[in-house]
Motif scaffolding. Structure first.
Motif, PDB file in Angstrom:
ATOM      1  N   UNK A  23       0.798  -1.229   0.000  1.00 55.46           N
ATOM      2  CA  UNK A  23       0.000   0.000   0.000  1.00 55.46           C
ATOM      3  C   UNK A  23       0.825   1.271   0.000  1.00 55.46           C
ATOM      4  N   UNK A  24       2.146   1.149  -0.054  1.00 59.31           N
ATOM      5  CA  UNK A  24       3.013   2.325  -0.047  1.00 59.31           C
ATOM      6  C   UNK A  24       3.030   2.980  -1.431  1.00 59.31           C
ATOM      7  N   UNK A  29       7.291   8.416  -1.151  1.00 67.87           N
ATOM      8  CA  UNK A  29       8.480   8.084  -0.369  1.00 67.87           C
ATOM      9  C   UNK A  29       9.714   8.751  -0.961  1.00 67.87           C
ATOM     10  N   UNK A  30       9.840   8.682  -2.270  1.00 69.08           N
ATOM     11  CA  UNK A  30      10.978   9.299  -2.953  1.00 69.08           C
ATOM     12  C   UNK A  30      10.989  10.816  -2.752  1.00 69.08           C
ATOM     13  N   UNK A 281       1.272   9.310  11.109  1.00 65.66           N
ATOM     14  CA  UNK A 281       2.126   9.756  10.009  1.00 65.66           C
ATOM     15  C   UNK A 281       1.817   8.919   8.769  1.00 65.66           C
ATOM     16  N   UNK A 282       1.588   9.543   7.606  1.00 62.88           N
ATOM     17  CA  UNK A 282       1.337   8.768   6.376  1.00 62.88           C
ATOM     18  C   UNK A 282       2.452   7.755   6.127  1.00 62.88           C
ATOM     19  N   UNK A 283       2.086   6.537   5.826  1.00 52.78           N
ATOM     20  CA  UNK A 283       3.055   5.451   5.701  1.00 52.78           C
ATOM     21  C   UNK A 283       4.089   5.710   4.615  1.00 52.78           C
TER      22      UNK A 283
END
Length: 330
Positions: A23-24, A29-30, A281-283
């Motif tokens: 689900x990420x 993330x980057x 915090x958003x994963x």
């Protein structure tokens, strides 16, 4: 190591890693990795180094006062242990540092093993004490019941070791020695020496003042490590308090109980994300923090370990060459 054990630890890491990253949104993330203020790595590394030094002092205090190895030897052995934990599965670095300390200080492997076992019990017990002591100020976590079970097991193990350390004589009874000597490869003299060394290694548990000092060093090391984790949180602008850094320490520290792949890949990420998710915090953003945190907790030990091994190899070569020259002159 047996192939089955390697496969099993790899499977554990893959399973935890899958649940951690499902689900990420890797684009987010980057983006978070690019937005981080990496200058906060400097104080984070400093606090990490301080926590390692405290752990070295703690390890030294686990030995009997008259049998303590030098701090330099313990430091090198500790770094070697972290190095091999980073490249071998199932925390095999614990064995490596026992062997390293025997090489650097000549300390009995049996005595060192006893101190390592006591050290691990102090680690787990102190983490659980911190968890329950700070519960009123922490977000809801779902792993309190497993933590309570681990606490009970640790307490039982500590009581068993105290019982053994208090009652076991420095030299075992002849009947015990003769029975153990039937095991292939063991001799009565070796058995007697090993049991005596184990008793010396467990001596801390029978000395309340020394045990309290060890416990104090243990808590200090966790607080410093929590500070290190929190500094990096500032770099990623997570907006969390120092207690959040300490909770990540508790979660990842307890997760290390699980045998996993080298550097606890997957397990570390799952534990870190479990804490940041509890804070909302958003994963995808939190994964960036956890990945950098993981690198921070094994890359320095890789570099330091390689430097120590290279220095040892160079010293060994110099000794060999010097010995050969002396023999040729003789």
């Amino acid at each position: 190591m047996r192939p089955a054990a390697v496969v099993a630890t790899a499977a554990v890491s893959v399973a935890f890693g899958y649940f951690a990253v499902r689900g990420i949104k890797f684009s987010s993330t980057w983006q978070a990795l690019g937005a981080c203020n990496y200058w906060w790595l400097v104080p984070s590394l400093g606090a990490l180094a301080a926590s390692v030094l405290v752990r070295v002092i703690r390890w030294q205090s686990l030995f009997s006062p008259t049998r303590r190895p030098p701090l330099q030897s313990l430091t090198k052995a500790t770094i070697i242990g972290f190095f091999f934990n980073s490249i071998l599965p199932a925390r095999a670095g614990e064995i490596a540092r026992i062997v390293a300390l025997k090489k650097y200080a000549g300390t009995s492997a049996a005595e060192t093993t006893a101190t390592v076992v006591v050290e691990r019990l102090f680690d787990v017990a102190s983490l659980i004490v911190l968890l329950f002591a700070l519960l009123a100020w922490l977000p809801h976590v779902s792993w309190l019941e497993p933590a309570a079970i681990v606490a009970f097991v640790c307490l039982a193990a500590v009581l068993a070791l105290i019982f053994f350390g208090r009652l076991a004589p420095d030299r075992p009874r002849p009947l015990v020695t003769r029975l153990l000597a039937r095991i292939p490869g063991l001799h009565e003299e070796t058995i007697s020496r090993m049991i005596g060394n184990v008793v010396h290694g467990l001596a801390t548990l029978g000395r309340p003042r020394q045990a309290l000092a060890v416990l104090g060093w243990t808590f200090l090391s966790w607080f410093l490590l929590g500070l290190s984790f929190w500094f990096l949180m500032i770099g990623f602008d997570l907006g969390l308090s120092p207690l959040a850094g300490l909770l990540v320490v508790i979660a990842t520290g307890l997760a290390f109980i699980i045998p996993a792949a080298p550097a606890a890949v997957g397990v570390f990420e799952a534990a870190g994300l479990a804490v940041t998710s509890a804070y909302g915090i958003p994963r995808s953003h939190a994964l960036a923090y956890v990945l950098v945190l993981h690198v921070l907790n094994f890359a320095p030990f890789i570099v330091a370990g390689l430097l120590i091994l290279a220095t040892d190899a160079r010293s060994s070569r110099v000794s060999t060459v010097s010995g050969a020259r002396l023999r040729s002159r003789g």
